[in-house]
Design a protein around this motif. Structure first.
Motif, PDB file in Angstrom:
ATOM      1  N   GLY A  99       4.960  18.351   8.829  1.00  0.00           N
ATOM      2  CA  GLY A  99       5.250  17.078   9.481  1.00  0.00           C
ATOM      3  C   GLY A  99       6.547  17.016  10.261  1.00  0.00           C
ATOM      4  N   ARG A 100       7.275  18.125  10.387  1.00  0.00           N
ATOM      5  CA  ARG A 100       8.510  18.112  11.164  1.00  0.00           C
ATOM      6  C   ARG A 100       8.177  18.117  12.649  1.00  0.00           C
ATOM      7  NH1 ARG A 100       9.182  21.870   7.185  1.00  0.00           N
ATOM      8  NH2 ARG A 100       8.879  23.519   8.714  1.00  0.00           N
ATOM      9  N   GLU A 101       8.932  17.331  13.408  1.00  0.00           N
ATOM     10  CA  GLU A 101       8.641  17.172  14.837  1.00  0.00           C
ATOM     11  C   GLU A 101       9.930  16.866  15.584  1.00  0.00           C
ATOM     12  OE1 GLU A 101       6.450  13.598  17.071  1.00  0.00           O
ATOM     13  OE2 GLU A 101       5.162  14.687  15.670  1.00  0.00           O
ATOM     14  N   VAL A 102      10.100  17.462  16.756  1.00  0.00           N
ATOM     15  CA  VAL A 102      11.219  17.166  17.647  1.00  0.00           C
ATOM     16  C   VAL A 102      10.642  16.869  19.017  1.00  0.00           C
ATOM     17  CG1 VAL A 102      13.293  18.084  18.759  1.00  0.00           C
ATOM     18  CG2 VAL A 102      12.816  18.658  16.392  1.00  0.00           C
ATOM     19  N   ARG A 103      11.177  15.848  19.657  1.00  0.00           N
ATOM     20  CA  ARG A 103      10.755  15.498  21.011  1.00  0.00           C
ATOM     21  C   ARG A 103      11.942  15.644  21.944  1.00  0.00           C
ATOM     22  NH1 ARG A 103       7.419  10.004  19.534  1.00  0.00           N
ATOM     23  NH2 ARG A 103       5.965  11.019  18.090  1.00  0.00           N
ATOM     24  N   LEU A 104      11.711  16.331  23.057  1.00  0.00           N
ATOM     25  CA  LEU A 104      12.751  16.601  24.049  1.00  0.00           C
ATOM     26  C   LEU A 104      12.232  16.249  25.430  1.00  0.00           C
ATOM     27  CD1 LEU A 104      13.450  20.225  22.850  1.00  0.00           C
ATOM     28  CD2 LEU A 104      14.915  18.284  22.388  1.00  0.00           C
ATOM     29  N   SER A 105      13.137  15.815  26.296  1.00  0.00           N
ATOM     30  CA  SER A 105      12.739  15.607  27.695  1.00  0.00           C
ATOM     31  C   SER A 105      13.493  16.586  28.574  1.00  0.00           C
ATOM     32  CB  SER A 105      13.024  14.171  28.141  1.00  0.00           C
ATOM     33  OG  SER A 105      14.372  14.029  28.521  1.00  0.00           O
ATOM     34  N   ASN A 106      12.956  16.821  29.758  1.00  0.00           N
ATOM     35  CA  ASN A 106      13.626  17.700  30.694  1.00  0.00           C
ATOM     36  C   ASN A 106      14.666  16.945  31.516  1.00  0.00           C
ATOM     37  OD1 ASN A 106      11.753  16.288  32.269  1.00  0.00           O
ATOM     38  ND2 ASN A 106      11.443  17.994  33.668  1.00  0.00           N
ATOM     39  N   ALA A 107      14.911  15.693  31.201  1.00  0.00           N
ATOM     40  CA  ALA A 107      15.960  14.905  31.853  1.00  0.00           C
ATOM     41  C   ALA A 107      17.263  15.156  31.099  1.00  0.00           C
ATOM     42  CB  ALA A 107      15.602  13.427  31.846  1.00  0.00           C
ATOM     43  N   GLY A 108      17.937  16.234  31.435  1.00  0.00           N
ATOM     44  CA  GLY A 108      19.178  16.582  30.759  1.00  0.00           C
ATOM     45  C   GLY A 108      18.962  17.123  29.359  1.00  0.00           C
ATOM     46  N   ALA A 109      17.756  17.597  29.060  1.00  0.00           N
ATOM     47  CA  ALA A 109      17.392  18.112  27.732  1.00  0.00           C
ATOM     48  C   ALA A 109      17.706  17.096  26.647  1.00  0.00           C
ATOM     49  CB  ALA A 109      18.069  19.450  27.453  1.00  0.00           C
ATOM     50  N   ALA A 110      17.413  15.836  26.910  1.00  0.00           N
ATOM     51  CA  ALA A 110      17.668  14.770  25.941  1.00  0.00           C
ATOM     52  C   ALA A 110      16.749  14.895  24.740  1.00  0.00           C
ATOM     53  CB  ALA A 110      17.467  13.409  26.601  1.00  0.00           C
ATOM     54  N   VAL A 111      17.323  14.799  23.546  1.00  0.00           N
ATOM     55  CA  VAL A 111      16.516  14.704  22.324  1.00  0.00           C
ATOM     56  C   VAL A 111      16.063  13.259  22.251  1.00  0.00           C
ATOM     57  CG1 VAL A 111      16.521  14.849  19.813  1.00  0.00           C
ATOM     58  CG2 VAL A 111      17.799  16.523  21.153  1.00  0.00           C
ATOM     59  N   THR A 112      14.764  13.045  22.261  1.00  0.00           N
ATOM     60  CA  THR A 112      14.238  11.677  22.264  1.00  0.00           C
ATOM     61  C   THR A 112      13.762  11.225  20.894  1.00  0.00           C
ATOM     62  OG1 THR A 112      12.015  12.367  22.875  1.00  0.00           O
ATOM     63  CG2 THR A 112      13.560  11.913  24.670  1.00  0.00           C
ATOM     64  N   GLY A 113      13.730  12.136  19.919  1.00  0.00           N
ATOM     65  CA  GLY A 113      13.373  11.768  18.553  1.00  0.00           C
ATOM     66  C   GLY A 113      13.215  12.985  17.677  1.00  0.00           C
ATOM     67  N   ILE A 114      13.622  12.831  16.413  1.00  0.00           N
ATOM     68  CA  ILE A 114      13.398  13.859  15.391  1.00  0.00           C
ATOM     69  C   ILE A 114      12.678  13.176  14.235  1.00  0.00           C
ATOM     70  CG2 ILE A 114      14.469  15.492  13.796  1.00  0.00           C
ATOM     71  CD1 ILE A 114      16.812  15.689  15.755  1.00  0.00           C
ATOM     72  N   PHE A 115      11.598  13.794  13.778  1.00  0.00           N
ATOM     73  CA  PHE A 115      10.738  13.184  12.764  1.00  0.00           C
ATOM     74  C   PHE A 115      10.468  14.168  11.625  1.00  0.00           C
ATOM     75  CE2 PHE A 115       9.920  11.475  16.896  1.00  0.00           C
ATOM     76  CZ  PHE A 115       9.763  10.122  16.708  1.00  0.00           C
ATOM     77  N   ALA A 116      10.239  13.634  10.436  1.00  0.00           N
ATOM     78  CA  ALA A 116       9.830  14.445   9.292  1.00  0.00           C
ATOM     79  C   ALA A 116       8.944  13.581   8.406  1.00  0.00           C
ATOM     80  CB  ALA A 116      11.036  14.947   8.507  1.00  0.00           C
ATOM     81  N   ALA A 117       8.140  14.240   7.604  1.00  0.00           N
ATOM     82  CA  ALA A 117       7.258  13.510   6.690  1.00  0.00           C
ATOM     83  C   ALA A 117       8.092  12.842   5.603  1.00  0.00           C
ATOM     84  CB  ALA A 117       6.249  14.457   6.070  1.00  0.00           C
ATOM     85  N   GLY A 118       7.792  11.584   5.345  1.00  0.00           N
ATOM     86  CA  GLY A 118       8.455  10.853   4.276  1.00  0.00           C
ATOM     87  C   GLY A 118       7.780  11.132   2.941  1.00  0.00           C
ATOM     88  N   ALA A 119       8.203  10.426   1.915  1.00  0.00           N
ATOM     89  CA  ALA A 119       7.664  10.612   0.566  1.00  0.00           C
ATOM     90  C   ALA A 119       6.164  10.351   0.508  1.00  0.00           C
ATOM     91  CB  ALA A 119       8.395   9.704  -0.418  1.00  0.00           C
ATOM     92  N   ASP A 120       5.676   9.456   1.384  1.00  0.00           N
ATOM     93  CA  ASP A 120       4.248   9.139   1.403  1.00  0.00           C
ATOM     94  C   ASP A 120       3.456  10.054   2.332  1.00  0.00           C
ATOM     95  OD1 ASP A 120       5.077   8.250   3.865  1.00  0.00           O
ATOM     96  OD2 ASP A 120       4.411   6.184   3.588  1.00  0.00           O
ATOM     97  N   GLY A 121       4.146  11.032   2.961  1.00  0.00           N
ATOM     98  CA  GLY A 121       3.469  11.980   3.841  1.00  0.00           C
ATOM     99  C   GLY A 121       3.391  11.530   5.287  1.00  0.00           C
ATOM    100  N   ARG A 122       3.761  10.281   5.563  1.00  0.00           N
ATOM    101  CA  ARG A 122       3.710   9.778   6.936  1.00  0.00           C
ATOM    102  C   ARG A 122       4.980  10.141   7.688  1.00  0.00           C
ATOM    103  NH1 ARG A 122       1.433   3.769   6.978  1.00  0.00           N
ATOM    104  NH2 ARG A 122       3.483   3.574   7.882  1.00  0.00           N
ATOM    105  N   SER A 123       4.869  10.301   8.990  1.00  0.00           N
ATOM    106  CA  SER A 123       5.995  10.668   9.838  1.00  0.00           C
ATOM    107  C   SER A 123       7.021   9.546   9.882  1.00  0.00           C
ATOM    108  CB  SER A 123       5.490  10.971  11.247  1.00  0.00           C
ATOM    109  OG  SER A 123       6.553  11.337  12.080  1.00  0.00           O
TER     110      SER A 123
END
Length: 64
Positions: A27-51
């Motif tokens: 469930g780990r996830e990173v979102r990046l844009s090519n607009a200055g290599a901006a990190v737009t979000g970092i996600f991981a699974a919580g205790a219930d398994g949801r992002s």
């Protein structure tokens, strides 16, 4: 690892702004844009398994 690419918006010059999502097992996830290599979000699974967001999340290219 899974990598996805989306057209996320356009620059003032009309060039496409891309959003890349890098997703790993567990469930780990990173979102990046090519607009200055901006990190737009970092996600991981919580205790219930949801992002869950671990960082503030940019919802659109205009906020980058």
């Amino acid at each position: 690892m899974e990598i996805e690419q989306y057209l996320w918006g356009a620059s003032a010059e009309g060039e496409g702004i891309l959003l890349y999502t890098l997703r790993c097992a567990g469930g780990r996830e990173v979102r990046l844009s090519n607009a200055g290599a901006a990190v737009t979000g970092i996600f991981a699974a919580g205790a219930d398994g949801r992002s869950e967001a671990l960082t503030p999340v940019l919802r659109n290219a205009r906020s980058a």
